[in-house]
Design a protein around this motif. Structure first.
Motif, short mmCIF file in Angstrom:
data_model
loop_
_atom_site.label_atom_id
_atom_site.label_comp_id
_atom_site.label_asym_id
_atom_site.label_seq_id
_atom_site.Cartn_x
_atom_site.Cartn_y
_atom_site.Cartn_z
N HIS A 1 -9.18 35.83 20.23
CA HIS A 1 -10.45 35.58 19.54
C HIS A 1 -10.24 34.62 18.37
O HIS A 1 -9.16 34.07 18.20
N THR A 2 -11.28 34.40 17.61
CA THR A 2 -11.29 33.33 16.61
C THR A 2 -12.17 33.74 15.43
O THR A 2 -12.86 34.77 15.48
N PRO A 3 -12.22 32.92 14.36
CA PRO A 3 -13.15 33.24 13.26
C PRO A 3 -14.62 33.10 13.64
O PRO A 3 -15.49 33.47 12.85
N HIS B 1 -4.05 29.17 12.44
CA HIS B 1 -3.14 30.28 12.15
C HIS B 1 -2.80 31.03 13.44
O HIS B 1 -1.65 31.38 13.69
N TYR B 2 -3.81 31.29 14.27
CA TYR B 2 -3.57 31.92 15.58
C TYR B 2 -2.57 31.08 16.38
O TYR B 2 -1.63 31.63 16.98
N HIS C 1 -7.92 39.83 17.39
CA HIS C 1 -9.04 39.48 16.52
C HIS C 1 -8.54 39.09 15.13
O HIS C 1 -9.34 38.84 14.23
N LEU C 2 -7.23 39.07 14.96
CA LEU C 2 -6.60 38.52 13.77
C LEU C 2 -5.31 37.85 14.21
O LEU C 2 -4.71 38.23 15.23
N ALA C 3 -4.89 36.84 13.47
CA ALA C 3 -3.82 35.97 13.94
C ALA C 3 -2.53 36.72 14.21
O ALA C 3 -1.83 36.43 15.18
N GLN C 4 -2.19 37.70 13.40
CA GLN C 4 -0.90 38.38 13.56
C GLN C 4 -0.81 39.16 14.86
O GLN C 4 0.29 39.52 15.29
N ASP C 5 -1.94 39.40 15.52
CA ASP C 5 -1.93 40.16 16.77
C ASP C 5 -1.76 39.29 18.01
O ASP C 5 -1.73 39.82 19.13
N VAL C 6 -1.65 37.99 17.86
CA VAL C 6 -1.39 37.13 19.02
C VAL C 6 -0.10 37.59 19.70
O VAL C 6 0.92 37.82 19.04
#
Length: 272
Positions: free
Chosen positions: A11-13, A25-26, A252-257
């Motif tokens: 997902h994205t902002p 960042h993702y 839904h947040l970059a660190q979870d990629v």
């Protein structure tokens, strides 16, 4: 069977219930984790006739933002083409009784899209749409309405099966998202997957016949009432039908990629 260099559900902002982490960042997290491909799959706009039933009505981006979203991703695709393959995608809701409207709304944008995930987040009951994964409390309302955990999952499978009769290829659907999403709250109930096996196999056969893949979704690992990846419990049956999997973090947040990919890589033999 598993490609751990592709995160196919990011997902994205632009997601109204996500974070403001920049798309760059993702991408940087994906590069750091060794990904070769990332598919961004923001929640697609709903048809105008649909009223989002969750309290904040923030399940998907508005149609006004869709052109900007697609343009931004095409810019990222060009900017990072020498480093990582960015695919432009959407996560489209399968809304019972609104399938034609959904396809008609998004079909003009199909030439700009690489691949789409088709997911169901709402069940239709007594003339109303009920959220599946919004909260444990709203899910308990589903249990009360349908009578049991198995009945909710059975209705979920049957609803997707009915919805798949439409021309989803017109909007580039490649795979079905988190096929057993109701297990997000499985630890709150006693249930037996064997009681829904007939519906599960019938749905998987239809997915195989249509040539769609499955989103092997690690978000379930991060949900306290779930504890397992979505689709893991039906992966063997899907594999027997030669349905391809695409790993998806549902970040839904970059660190979870690519979150949980290392766990699946270690345990992959147990799922098949």
């Amino acid at each position: 069977m598993f490609n751990f260099t592709h995160d196919g559900h990011v997902h994205t902002p632009f997601c109204p219930h996500g974070t403001n982490d920049p798309i760059e960042h993702y991408i940087q997290v994906g590069i750091e984790k060794g990904l070769q491909t990332m598919t961004f799959t923001e929640h697609a706009p709903f048809p105008l006739s649909f009223t989002d039933p969750v309290p904040n009505q923030d399940s998907a981006m508005s149609i006004d933002l869709l052109p900007e979203y697609l343009d931004t991703l095409h810019q990222m695709k060009q900017q990072y083409q020498a480093v990582i393959d960015i695919k432009v995608g959407l996560e489209v809701d399968l809304l019972p009784h609104l399938e034609k409207e959904t396809i008609a709304l998004l079909k003009p944008f199909a030439p700009l899209i690489d691949e789409v995930i088709l997911s169901q987040h709402f069940l239709y009951r007594d003339g109303a749409y009920m959220p599946i994964d919004y909260s444990a409390e709203t899910f308990d309302e589903l249990i009360k309405a349908f009578g049991s955990f198995e009945s909710v999952l059975r209705a979920y499978y049957e609803s997707i099966e009915q919805g798949l009769s439409f021309s989803w290829e017109d909007i580039r659907v490649a795979r079905i998202g988190h096929l057993d999403l109701p297990i997000k709250y499985q630890r709150n109930y006693e249930w037996d997957r064997s009681k829904v096996k007939e519906e599960e196999i019938r749905l998987l056969q239809m997915i195989a016949d249509r040539g769609f893949g499955l989103d092997f979704n690690t978000a379930g690992l991060r949900k306290p009432d779930c504890g397992v990846p979505y689709v893991a419990g039906l992966a063997k049956s899907a594999n027997d039908l030669h349905i391809p999997f695409t790993m998806g973090s549902d970040a839904h947040l970059a660190q979870d990629v690519a979150a949980g990919f290392d766990f699946i890589e270690q345990k992959k033999a147990t799922f098949l």
